[in-house]
Write an enzyme that holds these catalytic residues in place. Structure first.
Site, PDB file in Angstrom:
ATOM      1  CB  THR C  62      -0.934  -0.006   1.230  1.00  0.00           C
ATOM      2  OG1 THR C  62      -1.724  -1.187   1.175  1.00  0.00           O
ATOM      3  CG2 THR C  62      -1.833   1.217   1.250  1.00  0.00           C
ATOM      4  CG  HIS C  65      -0.754   0.587  -4.333  1.00  0.00           C
ATOM      5  ND1 HIS C  65      -0.524   0.257  -5.653  1.00  0.00           N
ATOM      6  CD2 HIS C  65      -1.044  -0.577  -3.703  1.00  0.00           C
ATOM      7  CE1 HIS C  65      -0.684  -1.049  -5.814  1.00  0.00           C
ATOM      8  NE2 HIS C  65      -0.984  -1.582  -4.649  1.00  0.00           N
ATOM      9  CG  ASP C 217       5.544 -14.940  -7.113  1.00  0.00           C
ATOM     10  OD1 ASP C 217       5.180 -14.356  -6.077  1.00  0.00           O
ATOM     11  OD2 ASP C 217       5.832 -14.326  -8.179  1.00  0.00           O
TER      12      ASP C 217
END
Lengths: 369, 369, 369, 369
Positions: C62, C65, C217
């Protein structure tokens, strides 16, 4: 432990002796649209099976797909096959090794014939058996005078359940399974899509203790049936916002759960949007094709749960349904809009296709109305 | 984020200015039997609190214990204390830091004041908080003209709920909590013991979707109230076998669950014996003393579950109860047999002691009938 | 019940007296990319709050972001705000009305500040509170020398938990919440996406009793970290089929559950495809945009369940996490690849952006390494 | 779908042809104490059955009861019957209608033969079937060279599970069923009673993700085995307070759950007293006679749950157990203290009676050690 007495054996033979060797049936005879009424052999009653004289049978959306020969049908159906997976019948012959049924009894039927060997079957989750075969889809079904079914699939139907209701226990079980997949008691629920299973679900959710049940559709005919099933509110989503109405109807709290019966992408998205945080959407309606969601807003940020629902829990759902019906709490008769001779199968298909029917129940040849 | 406007502040002051400094209350004044009606100070409305003008209050079995000064009371009660833990009131003053309530609103109250710091409180299980203090038991309660309560304990009571019903949400919540501790929808349940909470439980179980609800007691008066609450069958266990009747009523299947409201050893044993394998007994009634079970037959071999139940889930139970009441699915008015002035508290106690009442609701001084 | 002694009050005052009035912090100063290190006021410690000297803080996706100023950030962030929602600190001041903490204690913090008034909060589901404000997002956070937090959000951190681990309890709680959303014990689970929360989830699922945990992944660096977290198998989905590998690894049975940490549409679809019938996908990774599913095959026909997961159950998740860590069953240290001064925040962001780090932990100014 | 090839049929015949007609077995020959080793007919392999050459068999407490001819045995056992309900064998003959097994495979066995017709069986709860018959109790069991078992009761045993472990899957399943009846992951659990199932439960709870597992008993020998099973603490309740130790070990929080394996009244009461509010006691140990509880303090006020546990969930428990064993997470070998020839059955009984053994495994005649 086989309780068969000589007298019973005798009656079995007699009934077998006097029974005709052929019968009429609605058959998917070849790859392509349509179905035809044919004379076919009466099925043999193998070990572990019951032979039923069909008393009533329900027509399902799946029958429309098979009739219309859509892509799913083309891949799944191997003609010829007798259609019909919702029915009630009278036992006319009891196969070897079957101890718990007797000739003369009335039974409804689970349509899923399961393998009993896969992990799902071995853990009480036969409804998602990997090797399921379905009566009227993969093996001969009940749109006929007689049908042979595994005894384990038969469900004793008590006399106080009307025969038309006994005919549609299988799709009613879909509604019960969907409703019982999450909390019901004291909840505010919505049913999205008011086809027959949606209509059933309204009645089930109310009988099972929902505080309020709202129903949505775009068909005035179906919404009217929803009202007859005593939905606390009906929402015509062609005219008003589902999300806004649900918020208003719940005092801004949002829905505790959605029983999704339409497979319509907008209904699913609106259903999720109308959920309160932590609510559930139980998803039975089959979408025609893949569709997208705004996962963040509709699922993750609100901690929603989505359940995929198929079939009926075998046989927990049947006990729940039985209790709701036999106690008189659940009455689904308003959903049964047409009862007609099986001979008029094509007409039934047309009615359903035109959206001019709720549930249609067929009366086989030789049965009285 | 404090929404208090100057106008509201003003109205608060005014109401405070004109309010009397003392009030009448039912007080446990000293260690020993009885209770007395006294003039006591109107409580102050501290930070985080609401001051309520009590409109109606319910009398509970616990009040009988305190009145009778039994062993539990002797250990728990520290006189003087104003009794009464079931009530509805009108907000007449809003304490500092309270933002979500306004003067004039009507609220019912959760009676458990919890610590918010113990593991139970911190995991959404405040109903089993280790440090619970109870209104009318540990702190002054609602058998009075006014009562001060934590704002978090207040529950907005919508106008469509009758005031007598709003008065008894607390014990009704016991019934909801007990019923909702296990499956209800489509189940065959029994309520053992038809005191007020048992009577409530009959209504709750039916509203919440039980297929059938049976009720047992030995008092014809209470069994008659059970019939008024629409029990599907009532069982006078002084005259017939609970276990046998339940087997018969369930077609030999046994009960799915028992809501135990009596604390009576025979009722518990019979309740477990009447359960189907895998059933549940949710145990709210407080036994007078320890008693034994045949654990093997009654619990282990049948895979039964016993839940100890206390209080109400805070505040999940209140939402469930609110939905059942506000939607009109649940009507408990038949259980409220007496509504009388609080001044006649001793008479209410006598009625209850004599088993001649269901729920008794009191009207405080100055409130109209 | 306020345990504050005069001595403690004294020490409070002293520490306040000697503390500087300003501090360094990582601040989102204006609308646009980047963040800057600034001198800002030390926060005041209001009623119900704790003032913490930050000891360590974790950097989260976050934060990337917000640093990158993506669309979500543009809508949510109101500069200036101090970043940082994962941290551990030492209590240096205890606000009014706080009784359960004392100066000197070490605490981790829940980042969600909830309203306590909405339905979610009132029913033990504060993690989906409708009015959540987040530390380091909506209010000043912990990338600073000091941070003020609500005392209810503080979690005592025992001495046997390494300080870097104590710093990242918040995202570890995401992993615990996701894993604990469905069955774990004896299950075969997969973690899709091996960012820090995915790596934590591997350790959590194993410590919590999964039979086997597989991890997928496309980054060799991350897959290597997954191996260090003792995944039973790692799947490089750039090179091999997730579905096929999972079928093989489970003896054709399919996965019992998927912990989705990537938000990647293919990972979600493959995860659902690899589930056994009746399995669950718990969905924490945030997709960048809406994406579609073949609902019939992936959800409905197999009776799958999808859970949207956000935050941590408050505070059930914290107890679970605490037990796993304090008992020594869970060790997440291999996921913490970098510990560096907070002064080098931009470098931490670059490392994460380049995929060259697992979890990065920052050391505030004045704290020793 | 019968996969039998002619070659297989041939091998079946051959093996049948060369097999002896009689075998040695441990038989309860008559009403009264003791058991005798006899020559009895090799069982026939009926339809739906498998004939097994027994490889190893476990001795259970129930065998002691039958040997000692206690009241339960007198009511239940109808001599003559071959004892033994825990065993692993090699398939030497496959009965008609059995499609999923082949000669040569190794299988463990569920001992409960269920009716498949009662409500419990029809709802995935066969472990509480009302008509259960038990191998080695109601029908001939596995203390013999050969045993015939229903194919549905057979569980494929992979080669990486040691043969002694494969022999005791049935009682190990009791431990798994008990542990999995409530939350395990991240929990602090206690096992009360360290007989073989209690010892298994320690390993199961740890493998299944409990944070800490404490074990209590009064036998130093058994407590030593509990240590070998890696209990986090062992409590000798002849010397210290169970409740006090558990409070201390959990930082005053109390236990999340108790797995009750002793049937001892004090252990049950102490277990409940040591639970945190909202905890569970899963009750498998069979008390010798009814005993009382202080229900108010131990169950109701703390909102505890008591589960009666019997048998194993069929076959969910077996999948869970299989996953724990085959993944290597669970190792129960320290509990198997003696492996000895079946010929020495009486000696095994004496060892167990004297409390000088954990689990005893027997080697039938003709099998190598």
């Amino acid at each position: 432990m086989n309780p068969t007495t000589p007298a019973t054996s005798e009656s079995r033979k007699e009934s077998t002796r006097t029974r005709a060797r052929t019968m009429r049936a609605v058959v998917k005879a070849s790859a392509g649209p349509g179905a035809e009424i044919r004379e076919v052999p009466v099925p043999a009653c193998g070990p572990g099976q019951l032979l039923l004289k069909v008393k009533r049978a329900g027509v399902c959306g799946t029958d429309l797909h098979i009739h219309g020969w859509d892509r799913w049908s083309q891949e799944r159906i191997k003609p010829p096959v007798t259609l019909g997976h919702e029915f009630v019948g009278e036992i006319v012959e009891v196969g070897a090794d079957v101890t718990e049924f007797q000739v003369g009894g009335r039974v409804s039927c689970e349509s899923h014939i399961i393998c009993n060997h896969c992990v799902a079957c071995r853990t009480g989750n036969g409804h998602v058996c990997e090797n399921t075969r379905i009566l009227g889809v993969d093996v001969n079904g009940g749109f006929a005078e007689y049908v042979a079914v595994p005894a384990v699939n038969a469900w004793r139907s008590p006399g106080n359940i009307p025969i038309e209701v006994a005919a549609v226990m299988e799709p009613l079980g879909n509604a019960v399974h969907t409703a019982f997949a999450g909390p019901i008691s004291g909840c505010n629920l919505a049913v999205t899509g008011c086809g027959p299973i949606g209509l059933f679900a309204i009645g089930v959710a109310k009988a099972a203790g929902a505080a309020r049940v709202f129903a949505s559709d775009i068909s005035p005919y179906r919404l009217d049936l929803a009202r007859k099933m005593k939905a606390d509110a009906v929402i015509d989503v062609s005219k008003e916002s589902f999300v806004e109405r649900c918020r208003e109807l719940t005092g801004r709290a949002g829905l505790d759960g959605v029983l999704e019966m339409s497979g319509n992408p907008t209904a699913v998205r609106d259903g999720l949007a109308a959920l309160r945080s932590g609510g559930r959407l139980s998803f039975l309606g089959l979408p025609k094709e893949p569709f997208d969601l705004d996962w963040n807003q509709l699922v993750i940020f609100k901690g929603a749960t989505i359940h995929g629902i198929i079939g009926r829990r075998m046989y927990e759902t049947w006990y729940q349904m039985h209790n709701l019906l036999s106690s008189g709490r659940l009455d689904i008769r308003p959903t049964i809009t047409h009862v007609m001779p099986m001979e008029r199968f094509d007409e039934a298909i047309e009615l359903l296709r035109a959206g001019k029917a709720g549930k249609v129940v067929l009366i086989p040849w030789g049965e009285e109305e």
